[in-house]
Design an enzyme around this catalytic site. Structure first.
Site, PDB file in Angstrom:
ATOM      1  N   CYS A 114       0.814  -1.224   0.000  1.00  0.00           N
ATOM      2  CA  CYS A 114       0.000   0.000   0.000  1.00  0.00           C
ATOM      3  C   CYS A 114       0.845   1.270   0.000  1.00  0.00           C
ATOM      4  O   CYS A 114       0.336   2.365  -0.236  1.00  0.00           O
ATOM      5  CB  CYS A 114      -0.928  -0.001   1.206  1.00  0.00           C
ATOM      6  SG  CYS A 114      -1.807  -1.544   1.376  1.00  0.00           S
ATOM      7  N   HIS A 242      -3.425   6.942   2.407  1.00  0.00           N
ATOM      8  CA  HIS A 242      -3.880   5.629   1.928  1.00  0.00           C
ATOM      9  C   HIS A 242      -5.234   5.307   2.556  1.00  0.00           C
ATOM     10  O   HIS A 242      -5.422   5.430   3.770  1.00  0.00           O
ATOM     11  CB  HIS A 242      -2.832   4.573   2.301  1.00  0.00           C
ATOM     12  CG  HIS A 242      -3.321   3.171   2.124  1.00  0.00           C
ATOM     13  ND1 HIS A 242      -3.987   2.754   0.988  1.00  0.00           N
ATOM     14  CD2 HIS A 242      -3.256   2.077   2.946  1.00  0.00           C
ATOM     15  CE1 HIS A 242      -4.297   1.473   1.125  1.00  0.00           C
ATOM     16  NE2 HIS A 242      -3.875   1.046   2.295  1.00  0.00           N
ATOM     17  N   ASN A 272     -10.422  -0.395   0.022  1.00  0.00           N
ATOM     18  CA  ASN A 272      -8.960  -0.340   0.073  1.00  0.00           C
ATOM     19  C   ASN A 272      -8.388  -0.891  -1.229  1.00  0.00           C
ATOM     20  O   ASN A 272      -8.518  -2.076  -1.518  1.00  0.00           O
ATOM     21  CB  ASN A 272      -8.491  -1.168   1.278  1.00  0.00           C
ATOM     22  CG  ASN A 272      -6.981  -1.180   1.445  1.00  0.00           C
ATOM     23  OD1 ASN A 272      -6.247  -0.799   0.545  1.00  0.00           O
ATOM     24  ND2 ASN A 272      -6.525  -1.633   2.593  1.00  0.00           N
TER      25      ASN A 272
HETATM   26  O1  UT7 Z   1      -4.072  -1.569   3.453  1.00  0.00           O
HETATM   27  C1  UT7 Z   1      -3.340  -2.352   4.331  1.00  0.00           C
HETATM   28  C2  UT7 Z   1      -3.547  -1.897   5.674  1.00  0.00           C
HETATM   29  N1  UT7 Z   1      -4.715  -2.531   6.241  1.00  0.00           N
HETATM   30  C3  UT7 Z   1      -5.299  -1.956   7.265  1.00  0.00           C
HETATM   31  O2  UT7 Z   1      -4.899  -0.905   7.654  1.00  0.00           O
HETATM   32  C4  UT7 Z   1      -6.435  -2.696   7.961  1.00  0.00           C
HETATM   33  C5  UT7 Z   1      -6.319  -2.489   9.450  1.00  0.00           C
HETATM   34  N2  UT7 Z   1      -7.333  -3.191  10.228  1.00  0.00           N
HETATM   35  C6  UT7 Z   1      -8.632  -2.827  10.229  1.00  0.00           C
HETATM   36  O3  UT7 Z   1      -9.006  -1.920   9.516  1.00  0.00           O
HETATM   37  C7  UT7 Z   1      -9.586  -3.519  11.182  1.00  0.00           C
HETATM   38  O4  UT7 Z   1      -8.846  -4.332  12.059  1.00  0.00           O
HETATM   39  C8  UT7 Z   1     -10.641  -4.380  10.456  1.00  0.00           C
HETATM   40  C9  UT7 Z   1     -11.649  -3.490   9.783  1.00  0.00           C
HETATM   41  C10 UT7 Z   1      -9.988  -5.303   9.451  1.00  0.00           C
HETATM   42  C11 UT7 Z   1     -11.421  -5.246  11.457  1.00  0.00           C
HETATM   43  O5  UT7 Z   1     -12.001  -4.438  12.475  1.00  0.00           O
HETATM   44  P1  UT7 Z   1     -11.873  -4.882  14.010  1.00  0.00           P
HETATM   45  O6  UT7 Z   1     -12.594  -3.884  14.794  1.00  0.00           O
HETATM   46  O7  UT7 Z   1     -10.416  -5.052  14.285  1.00  0.00           O
HETATM   47  O8  UT7 Z   1     -12.658  -6.239  14.035  1.00  0.00           O
HETATM   48  P2  UT7 Z   1     -12.179  -7.681  14.517  1.00  0.00           P
HETATM   49  O9  UT7 Z   1     -11.286  -8.284  13.495  1.00  0.00           O
HETATM   50  O10 UT7 Z   1     -11.676  -7.576  15.918  1.00  0.00           O
HETATM   51  O11 UT7 Z   1     -13.538  -8.483  14.548  1.00  0.00           O
HETATM   52  C12 UT7 Z   1     -14.580  -8.150  15.474  1.00  0.00           C
HETATM   53  C13 UT7 Z   1     -15.750  -9.075  15.244  1.00  0.00           C
HETATM   54  C14 UT7 Z   1     -15.362 -10.554  15.238  1.00  0.00           C
HETATM   55  O12 UT7 Z   1     -16.422 -11.273  15.850  1.00  0.00           O
HETATM   56  P3  UT7 Z   1     -16.299 -11.754  17.398  1.00  0.00           P
HETATM   57  O13 UT7 Z   1     -15.074 -12.598  17.443  1.00  0.00           O
HETATM   58  O14 UT7 Z   1     -16.177 -10.485  18.175  1.00  0.00           O
HETATM   59  O15 UT7 Z   1     -17.580 -12.484  17.575  1.00  0.00           O
HETATM   60  C15 UT7 Z   1     -15.340 -10.900  13.790  1.00  0.00           C
HETATM   61  O16 UT7 Z   1     -15.614 -12.270  13.538  1.00  0.00           O
HETATM   62  O17 UT7 Z   1     -16.336  -8.807  13.988  1.00  0.00           O
HETATM   63  C16 UT7 Z   1     -16.472 -10.047  13.249  1.00  0.00           C
HETATM   64  N3  UT7 Z   1     -16.333  -9.750  11.826  1.00  0.00           N
HETATM   65  C17 UT7 Z   1     -17.367  -9.407  11.063  1.00  0.00           C
HETATM   66  N4  UT7 Z   1     -18.670  -9.272  11.301  1.00  0.00           N
HETATM   67  C18 UT7 Z   1     -19.480  -8.908  10.286  1.00  0.00           C
HETATM   68  C19 UT7 Z   1     -15.191  -9.736  11.088  1.00  0.00           C
HETATM   69  N5  UT7 Z   1     -15.496  -9.393   9.822  1.00  0.00           N
HETATM   70  C20 UT7 Z   1     -16.827  -9.184   9.780  1.00  0.00           C
HETATM   71  C21 UT7 Z   1     -17.705  -8.811   8.751  1.00  0.00           C
HETATM   72  N6  UT7 Z   1     -19.013  -8.674   9.047  1.00  0.00           N
HETATM   73  N7  UT7 Z   1     -17.293  -8.559   7.498  1.00  0.00           N
END
Ligand code: UT7
Length: 318
Positions: A114, A242, A272
């Protein structure tokens, strides 16, 4: 003093749009979850004949036309990408043929995930200093839809396809872009598969670890660029960050204490697009008149590698 300025931009997005509501129909997710966690509402995915090379060609042609520069004036053509159509020939080599660039044009693809577009801007500035022809085409382009796992809701909702191009000119009386590039080698938290058959063939991301990295790296890099350029952040006309997650940008804007109106993005409709995100946003801002001749634009990319890269790109006055 010597360096590059931005002459013109171009971009291309695939026709096919997938909204969060479309994703709700095929997986256990919701518009509410995706938009509140990331700011994303839709993304473009290549279909049928659309390709990485095709998007690059469209974006590059627009930039050349808008800049009023003929292909034979180009000395350097770089494509930042981690999802080229082929590992070889590089997309930049195909552009040489399709755009009619001279055979001694320096053409290659570059992968810094990125951060790739800003890495490529810096590379172009260095190469142009020694080149005979002082114009470069610098692109960022991705077809991430080809490497995401549609069964993994935690990653597939985040990514989109697209290409952005910048036409730049090097002159002795232009300022440097004062690029700040860096990398902290990590093959655990964000991996896009290559040719190693022992690795899974889809994107893997430890979202929270990458998030923690991003909210630290983005403001640090922006500050370092301003310091290197000898200006204050208030003197920057526009920030182009980004587009990985709106929450990351909100954190950075707060930490930097800059005007949020100078940091608006387009993640809502592009998602993204990795190396393509900075040049696509830059093009949208130029087209809307929000980036104008004479403006100082501070661009920052961050992501896989883990990498970060920032630069202060000035828009040439015509
Ligand atoms: O370009 C490269 C750089 N990339 C980035 O900068 C990405 C950086 N990371 C992020 O933007 C965030 O970490 C994400 C958007 C990817 C994820 O957000 P989060 O707040 O960190 O969520 P999480 O991974 O901790 O997941 C929270 C919950 C989980 O459920 P439980 O375990 O709490 O029951 C996931 O299973 O959300 C669930 N989950 C979803 N639910 C509905 C994960 N993906 C989804 C989804 N829809 N698409």
């Amino acid at each position: 003093m010597s360096g590059i300025k931005l002459l013109a931009t171009g971009s291309a997005l695939p026709q096919h749009v997938i909204t969060n509501h479309d994703l709700e129909q095929i997986m256990d997710t919701s518009d509410q979850w995706i938009s509140s966690r990331t700011g994303i509402r839709a993304r473009h995915h290549c279909r049928g004949e659309e390709s990485h090379t095709g998007l690059c060609l469209e974006a590059a042609k627009k930039a050349l036309e808008r800049g009023g520069i003929r292909p034979h004036q180009i000395g350097v053509c770089l494509v930042a990408t981690l999802t080229p159509d082929h590992l070889t020939p590089a997309t930049a080599c195909v552009l040489q043929r399709e755009l009619g660039l001279e055979e001694d044009t320096v053409c290659f693809d570059l992968n810094a995930a990125c951060s790739g577009f800003v890495y490529a801007l810096h590379t172009a500035e260095c190469l142009l200093a020694a080149a005979e022809r002082k114009y470069a085409l610098v692109l960022g382009a991705e077809v991430l839809s080809r490497v995401i796992d549609m069964a993994d809701r935690s990653t597939c909702v985040l990514f989109g396809d697209g290409a952005g191009a910048a036409l730049v000119q090097w002159r002795e009386d232009y300022p440097s872009i004062h690029a700040v590039l860096g990398c902290r080698g990590d093959d655990r938290v964000l991996v896009v598969p290559g040719v190693n058959k022992r690795e899974p063939s889809v994107v893997h991301m430890e979202g929270q670890d990458v998030f923690r990295f991003a909210v630290e790296a983005l403001p640090r890099c922006a500050r370092q660029v301003a310091q290197k350029a000898g200006i204050t952040l208030e003197e920057v006309d526009r920030f182009v960050f980004h587009q990985a997650n709106q929450r990351i940008i909100n954190f950075a804007v707060k930490k930097l204490g800059v005007d949020p109106a100078k940091c608006t993005g387009n993640i809502e409709h592009t998602a993204n697009t990795s190396a393509a995100s900075v040049p696509i946003l830059l093009d949208e801002l130029v087209e809307k008149g929000e980036v104008k001749p004479g403006d100082k634009v501070l661009c920052v990319g961050f992501g896989g590698g883990l990498t970060w890269a920032g630069a202060l790109l000035e828009v040439a006055r015509s």
